[in-house]
Write an enzyme that holds these catalytic residues in place. Structure first.
Site, PDB file in Angstrom:
ATOM      1  N   ASP A 148       0.870  -1.178   0.000  1.00 33.54           N
ATOM      2  CA  ASP A 148       0.000   0.000   0.000  1.00 33.54           C
ATOM      3  C   ASP A 148       0.914   1.239   0.000  1.00 33.54           C
ATOM      4  O   ASP A 148       1.136   1.865   1.021  1.00 33.54           O
ATOM      5  CB  ASP A 148      -0.860  -0.059   1.272  1.00 33.54           C
ATOM      6  N   ALA A 149       1.476   1.530  -1.164  1.00 37.58           N
ATOM      7  CA  ALA A 149       2.544   2.523  -1.246  1.00 37.58           C
ATOM      8  C   ALA A 149       2.411   3.379  -2.504  1.00 37.58           C
ATOM      9  O   ALA A 149       3.405   3.692  -3.154  1.00 37.58           O
ATOM     10  CB  ALA A 149       3.901   1.824  -1.217  1.00 37.58           C
TER      11      ALA A 149
END
Ligand code: SPV
Ligand code: MG
Length: 286
Positions: free
Chosen positions: A56-57
């Protein structure tokens, strides 16, 4: 009706003392949350990324997050709150994001005051913040870009996540509310609710407060309500439950050599037909 009409998030919030929101990453998980009684669904950047085996970047594009949120919304009568990370860039990206999400029928978005590209809040590094004025400008841009007055913009501060204190989180949220945010989300990774309680003690109520109790799971909904929280997001428990269930089922099949041992505990094919609304589809095609 095979096409589902949904309420706006603003309407749901107005009709409820505390709105319970479940994280989801696809229409089926969102539908199961609705079936369980949740009043809204969070199209979680963490869940959507994890469902693609990605961090989740800010790796996935706005379009990919939009597609996930819109697919969930199309299946539900409760509203989706779209987790839009940092707004996918600077002010103009935020404006485009609002046009696209609102255009796809999403009635609420949330953006956070980290720098793009962002890292998930529970990762120990990569939690740098945009300055307060810069994020307030993003909020103003989002509000100016919306078409309908019903559209709802949540300003999320990552102040506590990045190591700032409650006073600084309050200052940021006041600025975001004064810039037009419809609600503020205060995120914390502490193991107790104390930090968020301190925030609530200092909050003057100018807009509703949203919380995400992932690391302080023992905060009962009655106490959350009594503390003055308006929206509570159970952001990732659904995906974590799916992972455990799939591990158990797949593991049992490989270990046992047949599926007898799990048949009682897994959903039936008929259950899935109902979730697919197969009978209604068949009528439509008859
Ligand atoms: C998400 O679910 O994507 C969130 C909440 O933003 S958190 O993972 O805690 O950052
Ligand atoms: Mg997220």
């Amino acid at each position: 009706m095979l096409r589902v009409n949904h309420q706006s998030f603003r309407t749901v919030l107005a009709e409820s003392d505390v709105v319970r929101v479940a994280g989801a990453h696809h229409a089926l998980s969102g539908y199961l949350a609705q079936e369980a009684g949740f009043q809204a669904v969070w199209s979680s950047s963490f869940e959507v990324s994890a469902s693609r085996c990605l961090p989740d970047a800010s790796i996935l594009s706005m379009t990919e997050y939009l597609e996930a949120a819109a697919n969930i919304q199309k299946a539900l009568s409760i509203p989706v709150v779209a987790d839009c990370d940092t707004g996918y860039g600077d002010n103009l990206n935020v404006a485009h994001m609002v046009h696209e999400f609102e255009g796809a029928g999403i009635t609420a978005v949330c953006i956070e005051d980290k720098l793009f590209p962002k890292m998930n809040s529970f990762v120990g590094s990569g939690q740098a913040l945009l300055d307060t004025a810069g994020f307030a400008a993003k909020i103003r841009t989002a509000k100016n870009a919306q078409h309908s007055s019903d559209f709802f913009v949540i300003a999320r501060t990552e102040a506590l996540i990045s190591g700032l204190d409650v006073t600084q989180a309050l200052e940021r949220c006041r600025a975001y509310a004064d810039s037009g945010a419809d609600a503020v989300l205060v995120h914390s990774k502490q193991r107790t609710k104390d930090q968020v309680m301190a925030f609530l003690d200092g909050w003057d109520g100018r807009v509703p407060v949203v919380i995400v109790p992932t690391t302080y799971p023992d905060w009962h909904i009655d106490e959350v309500r009594a503390a003055g929280v308006s929206v509570v997001i159970y952001a990732n428990q659904g995906l974590r439950a799916s992972v455990s269930s799939l591990r158990d089922a797949y593991g049992a099949i490989v270990r046992d050599g047949d599926t007898t041992g799990i048949e009682e505990s897994i959903a039936s094919v008929g259950d899935l037909f109902e979730l697919q609304r197969l009978a209604e589809w068949q009528k439509l095609g008859a």
